[in-house]
Design an enzyme around this catalytic site. Structure first.
Site, PDB file in Angstrom:
ATOM      1  N   ASN A 262      35.187   8.224  40.115  1.00  0.00           N
ATOM      2  CA  ASN A 262      35.646   9.572  39.811  1.00  0.00           C
ATOM      3  C   ASN A 262      36.265  10.294  41.002  1.00  0.00           C
ATOM      4  O   ASN A 262      36.962  11.287  40.832  1.00  0.00           O
ATOM      5  CB  ASN A 262      34.493  10.415  39.257  1.00  0.00           C
ATOM      6  CG  ASN A 262      33.262  10.346  40.123  1.00  0.00           C
ATOM      7  OD1 ASN A 262      32.650   9.286  40.250  1.00  0.00           O
ATOM      8  ND2 ASN A 262      32.874  11.457  40.727  1.00  0.00           N
TER       9      ASN A 262
ATOM     10  N   HIS B 257      35.838  15.253  27.007  1.00  0.00           N
ATOM     11  CA  HIS B 257      36.709  16.202  27.696  1.00  0.00           C
ATOM     12  C   HIS B 257      37.494  15.577  28.837  1.00  0.00           C
ATOM     13  O   HIS B 257      38.355  16.223  29.439  1.00  0.00           O
ATOM     14  CB  HIS B 257      35.911  17.415  28.198  1.00  0.00           C
ATOM     15  CG  HIS B 257      35.062  17.182  29.403  1.00  0.00           C
ATOM     16  ND1 HIS B 257      35.387  17.688  30.634  1.00  0.00           N
ATOM     17  CD2 HIS B 257      33.894  16.521  29.559  1.00  0.00           C
ATOM     18  CE1 HIS B 257      34.445  17.343  31.514  1.00  0.00           C
ATOM     19  NE2 HIS B 257      33.530  16.644  30.887  1.00  0.00           N
TER      20      HIS B 257
ATOM     21  N   THR C 214      20.969  17.818  15.675  1.00  0.00           N
ATOM     22  CA  THR C 214      21.980  17.987  14.653  1.00  0.00           C
ATOM     23  C   THR C 214      23.349  17.514  15.145  1.00  0.00           C
ATOM     24  O   THR C 214      23.787  17.877  16.239  1.00  0.00           O
ATOM     25  CB  THR C 214      22.075  19.469  14.242  1.00  0.00           C
ATOM     26  OG1 THR C 214      20.799  19.902  13.789  1.00  0.00           O
ATOM     27  CG2 THR C 214      23.114  19.675  13.154  1.00  0.00           C
TER      28      THR C 214
ATOM     29  N   CYS D  87      30.957  17.801  39.779  1.00  0.00           N
ATOM     30  CA  CYS D  87      29.504  18.005  39.815  1.00  0.00           C
ATOM     31  C   CYS D  87      28.996  18.246  41.231  1.00  0.00           C
ATOM     32  O   CYS D  87      27.901  18.767  41.419  1.00  0.00           O
ATOM     33  CB  CYS D  87      28.790  16.801  39.206  1.00  0.00           C
ATOM     34  SG  CYS D  87      29.179  16.522  37.478  1.00  0.00           S
TER      35      CYS D  87
END
Length: 393
Positions: free
Chosen positions: A151, A202, A238, A331
């Protein structure tokens, strides 16, 4: 002033069609996909069609697709799930020194809980040596985790070679963090020899908070969450139907145009290398520009250093001039520590502390790189002038 967004590795803009799809679904399909009434059944069918679409695009089977909240959860489910399901009294895992924090820190957490951990080094280009991975294998090894695309530098790891080597050790499962690879590097789960593969929507033009973990049929995991039996019993909660459908559409759009997009972004990468070579204060980190080595790097990520300069200073100066860049990974970008990845590649603290990541996407053209280059030169010239004025005497 026009703003240029060169931080696609942190998060890519959503495809406009995907925004429209998700907006419409949120209006029309708000039922719980686990409900037994007609509206719930319709929502469930949409989610399963999305699962089948993701599977088809990734070269997997629908039952091998587990929907998650994104790359971090997928990576944690892979590592903690394999360790948790193993019946071995003492367990051992192997990760590379340049893994994303969601793998590296997860491995450290497991180590603190008594799991044995081996961190495999990388070379100056940030690539893992397959022989080092094999050498790390023990009788109680349950997992090897090596990312597909780094990354910070864009370096592609030899996951095919690692998978073939690990086939000689059937007690070891192979996890790959594919978050930065999807939509940028060709991949087929069925052909890869990989047991688990993580994705995040994303990063390829889908919504945030949605991702998946591909789990090879027959591989068992312990779930992270207690609760319902959603996602084959691996992920209670859910189902976010609008998001998973939007993710499946974004994945389709990204992979349908993969070859053309790679070709165009490699052209931008070559242009950026010429720009960096014309600015003597900047150093290129990772694999260079070589047409014969394009399989060794993703086309969209470049890492440069201004040794001795705090990267956030240059980042903020560039932002004032309409250029959005980042330091390290998103991050870790607020950390003032040197990049763990650049240190692992053998760079000194000055170079590792001055790393800047430039990552581009579908909206960028050659003239955008010209603007980036000019504004980089201006910012560095201003910084050098400030340095001179601040020196004593």
């Amino acid at each position: 002033m026009k703003t240029y967004y060169f931080d696609h590795s942190a998060s890519a803009p959503m495809w406009p069609k995907v925004v429209d799809t998700m907006t419409e679904l949120m209006k029309l399909h708000y039922s719980n996909a686990s409900s037994l009434h007609r509206s719930g059944i319709e929502a469930s069918k949409l989610a399963e069609r999305a699962r089948a679409s993701v599977a088809e695009r990734m070269g997997a089977m629908p039952q091998e697709v587990v929907f998650t909240s994104g790359g971090t959860e997928s990576n944690n489910l892979a590592l903690k799930g394999l360790v948790g399901i193993s019946a071995r009294a003492t367990k051992h895992i192997v990760v590379s020194a340049i893994e994303h924090a969601s793998v590296f820190e997860c491995a450290r957490q497991l180590e603190a809980q008594g799991v044995q951990l081996t961190i495999v080094p990388v070379d100056r280009e940030g690539r893992v040596d397959v022989a080092e991975v094999v050498k790390a294998i023990r009788k109680n090894t349950v997992l090897v985790s090596v990312m597909h695309v780094n990354n910070e530098t864009g370096g592609v790891q030899p996951i095919g070679e690692i998978a073939r080597a690990l086939a000689e050790h059937p007690h070891v499962k192979f996890h790959v963090d594919g978050v930065q690879a999807i939509g940028k590097v060709p991949f087929s789960f069925a052909e890869s020899g990989v047991h688990l593969y993580s994705g995040s929507a994303h990063k390829f033009g889908g919504p945030k908070g949605t991702g998946f973990l591909l789990v090879k049929e027959g591989v068992e995991l312990a779930p992270l969450f207690g609760g319902g039996s959603h996602e084959h019993g691996l992920r209670a909660g859910t189902t976010n139907v609008p998001a998973v459908v939007a993710m499946s559409q974004a994945l389709r759009l990204s992979l349908e145009s993969l070859d053309d997009r790679r070709l165009r972004m490699f052209g931008l990468r070559r242009k950026l290398r010429d720009i960096v070579e014309g600015i003597p204060e900047l150093l290129w980190n990772g694999i260079g520009v070589d047409p014969d080595r394009e399989n060794d790097t993703a086309p969209h990520v470049v890492n440069i250093s201004y040794p001795g300069m705090r990267p956030e200073v240059l980042i903020h100066m560039m932002e004032e001039n309409g250029i959005l860049l980042s330091t390290q990974s998103a991050c870790s970008s607020k950390s003032l520590k040197p990049s763990r990845v650049l240190l692992a590649m053998g760079h000194d603290a000055d170079r590792a502390s001055g790393g800047i990541r430039i990552s581009f996407g579908d909206e960028h053209e050659a003239n955008d790189l010209d603007e980036l280059g000019e504004r980089l030169k201006q910012a560095i010239s201003q910084l050098k002038a400030l340095e001179k004025r601040s020196r004593p005497g």
